[in-house]
Design an enzyme around this catalytic site. Sequence first.
Site, mmCIF file in Angstrom:
data_model
loop_
_atom_site.group_PDB
_atom_site.id
_atom_site.type_symbol
_atom_site.label_atom_id
_atom_site.label_comp_id
_atom_site.label_asym_id
_atom_site.label_seq_id
_atom_site.Cartn_x
_atom_site.Cartn_y
_atom_site.Cartn_z
ATOM 1 C CE LYS A 15 30.512 9.371 -9.154
ATOM 2 N NZ LYS A 15 30.565 7.929 -9.430
ATOM 3 C CG ASP A 112 34.557 6.532 -17.316
ATOM 4 O OD1 ASP A 112 35.104 5.718 -18.091
ATOM 5 O OD2 ASP A 112 34.363 6.286 -16.106
#
Length: 213
Positions: A15, A112
């Site tokens: 990522k 999130d």
Amino acid sequence: YRAYDPALQREVALKLRRPELPGARRRGHGEARFLEEARRLARVRHPNVLVVHGADEHEGHVGLWTDLLDGRTLEQWLSEQGPLSAEEAARIGVDLCGALAAVHAAGLVHRDVKTSNVMREKGGRTVLMDFSSVSEANPEDEAGAGDISGTPLMMAPEVLLKRERPRPAADIYALGVLLYRMTSGRYPIRAETLFALRQAHEARASIPLRDAR
């Protein structure tokens, strides 16, 4: 990205953090904090939290690498199978409560939590993933307060309306929205724009789950 870690001699998920815009306030501070928090997250060990193997900066790119999972996100599951039964949702809820407890115990907030950030692996394990928005639960300064980071439809009212920095309670609120969505196929409060969403929260225009089902 699907990547290969030569030290671990295995495939991993990579990522990368989006670079800050030129001229951004306190440029470079965000990358340094990201690395610090990602490395702290790498010390979290829980069966329902994605294993982070490390974080680093290389040739101007900042990122972290994790286990490569084989499964479907809850969003994909919802799209393909429709809403879950109460029993299935309860099992997922228990798993995610444990995952968030481990993250919060490390002094971090996910920020999130949503259906597309939870994987259901082959075999049935539920895994909380995508920690690109993670932040400290009790920061020494309030830098970043007032920013909208995350998914508005999942945000707690104090974050969306008062622009407060997300705390662990905001993750718990988002988990409640996730479970509502997994059992009804919809959000408790819906709106097409951020302004309309704030107005709906102020009016407490949520739909009871019993009515949504």
